[in-house]
Design a protein around this motif. Structure first.
Motif, short mmCIF file in Angstrom:
data_model
loop_
_atom_site.label_atom_id
_atom_site.label_comp_id
_atom_site.label_asym_id
_atom_site.label_seq_id
_atom_site.Cartn_x
_atom_site.Cartn_y
_atom_site.Cartn_z
N CYS A 215 33.58 -15.52 -16.43
CA CYS A 215 34.64 -14.71 -17.02
C CYS A 215 36.02 -15.35 -16.88
O CYS A 215 36.93 -15.07 -17.65
N GLY A 216 36.19 -16.20 -15.86
CA GLY A 216 37.44 -16.92 -15.67
C GLY A 216 38.55 -16.14 -14.99
O GLY A 216 39.69 -16.62 -14.91
N ILE B 47 39.16 -24.21 -12.37
CA ILE B 47 39.18 -24.55 -13.79
C ILE B 47 37.94 -24.02 -14.50
O ILE B 47 36.87 -23.90 -13.90
N VAL B 48 38.12 -23.69 -15.77
CA VAL B 48 37.01 -23.28 -16.62
C VAL B 48 36.73 -24.43 -17.57
O VAL B 48 37.59 -24.81 -18.38
N GLN B 49 35.57 -25.03 -17.45
CA GLN B 49 35.19 -26.14 -18.31
C GLN B 49 34.18 -25.67 -19.35
O GLN B 49 33.23 -24.96 -19.02
N GLU B 50 34.40 -26.09 -20.58
CA GLU B 50 33.48 -25.76 -21.67
C GLU B 50 33.18 -27.02 -22.46
O GLU B 50 34.04 -27.90 -22.60
N CYS C 185 25.02 -38.33 -26.67
CA CYS C 185 25.55 -37.08 -26.10
C CYS C 185 25.48 -37.12 -24.58
O CYS C 185 24.50 -37.56 -23.99
N ASN C 186 26.53 -36.62 -23.94
CA ASN C 186 26.62 -36.60 -22.48
C ASN C 186 25.90 -35.41 -21.86
O ASN C 186 25.84 -35.29 -20.64
N ALA C 187 25.36 -34.52 -22.67
CA ALA C 187 24.70 -33.29 -22.18
C ALA C 187 25.66 -32.49 -21.30
O ALA C 187 25.31 -32.05 -20.20
N CYS C 188 26.88 -32.31 -21.78
CA CYS C 188 27.87 -31.54 -21.03
C CYS C 188 27.37 -30.12 -20.77
O CYS C 188 26.64 -29.56 -21.59
N ALA C 189 27.77 -29.56 -19.64
CA ALA C 189 27.42 -28.17 -19.33
C ALA C 189 28.07 -27.26 -20.37
O ALA C 189 29.24 -27.47 -20.73
N PRO C 190 27.34 -26.26 -20.89
CA PRO C 190 27.93 -25.37 -21.90
C PRO C 190 29.22 -24.71 -21.44
O PRO C 190 30.20 -24.67 -22.16
N LYS C 191 29.21 -24.20 -20.18
CA LYS C 191 30.42 -23.60 -19.63
C LYS C 191 30.24 -23.43 -18.12
O LYS C 191 29.18 -23.02 -17.67
N ARG C 192 31.28 -23.74 -17.36
CA ARG C 192 31.22 -23.53 -15.91
C ARG C 192 32.61 -23.34 -15.35
O ARG C 192 33.60 -23.83 -15.91
N VAL C 193 32.67 -22.60 -14.27
CA VAL C 193 33.92 -22.36 -13.55
C VAL C 193 33.81 -23.08 -12.21
O VAL C 193 32.84 -22.88 -11.47
N THR C 194 34.78 -23.94 -11.91
CA THR C 194 34.68 -24.81 -10.74
C THR C 194 35.94 -24.75 -9.90
O THR C 194 37.06 -24.72 -10.44
N VAL C 195 35.76 -24.77 -8.57
CA VAL C 195 36.89 -24.88 -7.64
C VAL C 195 37.15 -26.36 -7.41
O VAL C 195 36.25 -27.10 -7.04
N THR C 196 38.38 -26.80 -7.65
CA THR C 196 38.73 -28.21 -7.48
C THR C 196 39.32 -28.47 -6.10
O THR C 196 39.53 -27.55 -5.30
N PRO D 25 34.12 -9.91 -10.43
CA PRO D 25 33.33 -8.68 -10.60
C PRO D 25 31.90 -8.80 -10.09
O PRO D 25 31.21 -7.79 -9.97
N LYS D 26 31.45 -10.00 -9.77
CA LYS D 26 30.06 -10.21 -9.35
C LYS D 26 29.96 -10.76 -7.92
O LYS D 26 28.87 -11.18 -7.50
#
Length: 507
Positions: free
Chosen positions: A157-158, A170-173, A107-118, A134-135
């Motif tokens: 929230c995306g 992008i939203v990565q899950e 397993c690559n231990a991928c992040a459960p979910k993250r929002v990233t600026v490319t 909102p935050k």
């Protein structure tokens, strides 16, 4: 990733082929052979898929154990690959949970979910991403002009990704978690994917969506071959989703000939069981809805029915009690052949656990996927495309029975039987594919939105043709099954000869 021959598909095929070869070569000591196989599959000094050849071999070792039906182990467990290998060579070797396993050190231990600026961010003047957050987690980097996301404040929230004109956010899950309709995949203490088996229904969608090949299921390849070698009368019950799975030139007649070349006594198409199932569900629906039940849900998809019973226990009795096509076909075979052993060959991982249930074990002895069967054909050097065709084909099933393999086909089959047998009865249907949408469907049904309806649920998006054990693109499979179904001699399920035996099979 069905239809794309990735490195994961390549390694899985090698594993299945080598396990089959181990079964066929009875002169090989299995314990010694399985210890040698990681070096045969991953030869040389340099890894083929990862940068560490020893890690690759360790992963292959665990894959081999799972393919033999043995339990998965962690990196901390000190034992040879062949540990308890004798358990794989017992006549009554059933699948034991957990069926779907995470090989933790793969397993690559991928992040459960993250929002990233490319890097695609243009540092635009509008910066709508900043305005919609909102935050206040999105801010402007005054040096580069680009947006920056504070991961501690971000609630994933995306919204920022939605309003970006450049699609630069992008939203990565984690892919396995995103594919899981049961929210059964989390993280362990090391950040590795972890399956909550209280939630898991063994649909296998995590398995086919993990790009690191870290998730694998157990197999009965070895046990099936040994059963044939022992002289048992082993019958193959092949799901209608088989069309095109073994190549575009492989006709039903070629498949039948190839199965017999492997030593199977005969081959039956599970579409005949689908015809029986549709007829039984049609009678049950007319009898019970709405007088006894507010709605009725189909039963043929084991992951869907298991999900319904886990999450909606109050409506569990609304899941049809009709036997599944797999079970009905197996019972039909054994009714005419008392000493038969039945192997269900299909697209589905969850069928492996359905066959393990105590009330089904006496009907279905083994379950293999199409992908596993491809490994067996390869091990025995059976060329399905050039083999001489068996003129008898597979079976005389109906168009509707064969279309069970495609989303929407089950409900339509039941509707068509009701129209034939009870023409005065009006029937409304609703269907969902993919467990997330199936959950929404049952949530609405539980709230009374679908009273009087027949509901069809398919755990795999696209239907059975999208199961975890399939090998070709889903849309291509749907078209192939529809074309094959259209050539049937009967249109509706209640027209076939086998329907006359339904009462004798469900007692």
């Amino acid at each position: 990733m069905r239809g794309v021959e990735t490195r994961i598909q390549e390694i899985r095929h090698r594993i299945f082929r080598e396990v089959a070869r181990m079964a066929y070569h009875t002169e090989w000591p299995v314990d010694k052979r399985i210890e040698e196989l990681p070096y045969k599959i991953i030869p040389g000094e340099v890894g083929n898929f990862r940068n560490d050849v020893f890690l690759e071999r360790a992963i292959v070792g665990e894959r081999l154990r799972l393919a033999m039906g043995l339990p998965a182990r962690g990196a901390a467990e000190h034992a040879p690959i062949s540990d308890n290998i004798e358990a794989a060579d017992r006549p009554e070797t059933y699948y034991t949970p957990p069926l779907i396993n995470v090989i933790k050190f793969a397993c690559n231990a991928c992040a459960p979910k993250r929002v990233t600026v490319t890097e695609g961010c243009q540092g635009c003047l509008a910066h709508p991403c900043v305005e919609v957050c909102p935050k206040n987690a999105v801010s402007l980097d005054r040096t580069t002009g680009r947006s920056h996301i504070d991961q501690d404040a971000c609630i994933k929230c995306g919204r920022c990704a939605t309003v970006c004109s450049y699609n630069a956010i992008i939203v990565q899950e984690r892919p396995c978690a995103a594919a899981c309709g049961m929210d059964a995949i989390g993280s362990d203490a090391n950040g590795k994917a972890d399956i909550n088996y209280e939630k898991c229904v063994s649909c296998g969608q995590c398995l086919v969506n993990c790009p690191f090949g870290a998730i694998a299921d157990k197999s009965q390849i070895f046990q099936v071959i040994r059963a044939i070698q022992s002289g048992e009368q082993v019958y193959a019950a092949v799901a209608p989703a088989f069309v095109g799975q073994f190549g575009p030139k492989v006709t039903p007649g070629k498949l039948r000939a190839a199965m017999k070349a492997l030593g199977f006594t005969d081959v039956f198409e599970v579409a005949i069981g689908a015809d029986l199932c549709a007829t039984q569900e049609a009678i049950d629906f007319v009898t019970e809805v709405p007088e006894k039940l507010p709605f009725m849900a189909t039963s043929c998809c084991p992951a869907w029915s298991m999900m319904a019973k886990k999450l909606f226990p109050k409506n569990a009795n609304s899941i049809s009690m009709a036997l599944t096509p797999m079970t009905l076909t197996a019972r039909l075979i054994k009714r005419h052949n008392e000493k038969a052993k039945v192997v269900f060959i299909g697209p589905c991982a969850a069928k492996k656990l359905e066959a393990m249930r105590t009330d089904i074990r006496s009907d279905v002895d083994f379950v293999l996927t199409f992908e596993e069967m491809a490994g067996v054909f390869d091990a025995k050097h059976v060329d399905l495309e050039t083999i001489e065709e068996d003129p008898n084909g597979v079976n005389d099933a109906s168009t509707d029975g064969r279309n069970f393999a495609v989303a929407g086909g089950v409900a339509q089959s039941v509707v068509n039987v009701i129209k034939e047998k009870f023409p005065e009865r009006e029937i409304k249907i609703a269907n969902a594919e993919g467990l997330k949408d199936c959950r929404k469907l049952l949530t609405l049904a539980s709230a009374g939105k679908y009273n009087g309806y027949l509901l069809e649920g398919m755990a795999c998006p696209g239907g059975c043709v999208a199961g975890a054990g399939t090998m070709q693109p889903i849309k291509k499979s749907q078209v192939a099954v529809n074309q094959y179904a259209s050539k049937a001699n009967h249109k509706t399920s209640n027209e076939t000869e086998h329907v006359k035996e339904l009462d004798k099979l469900v007692d």
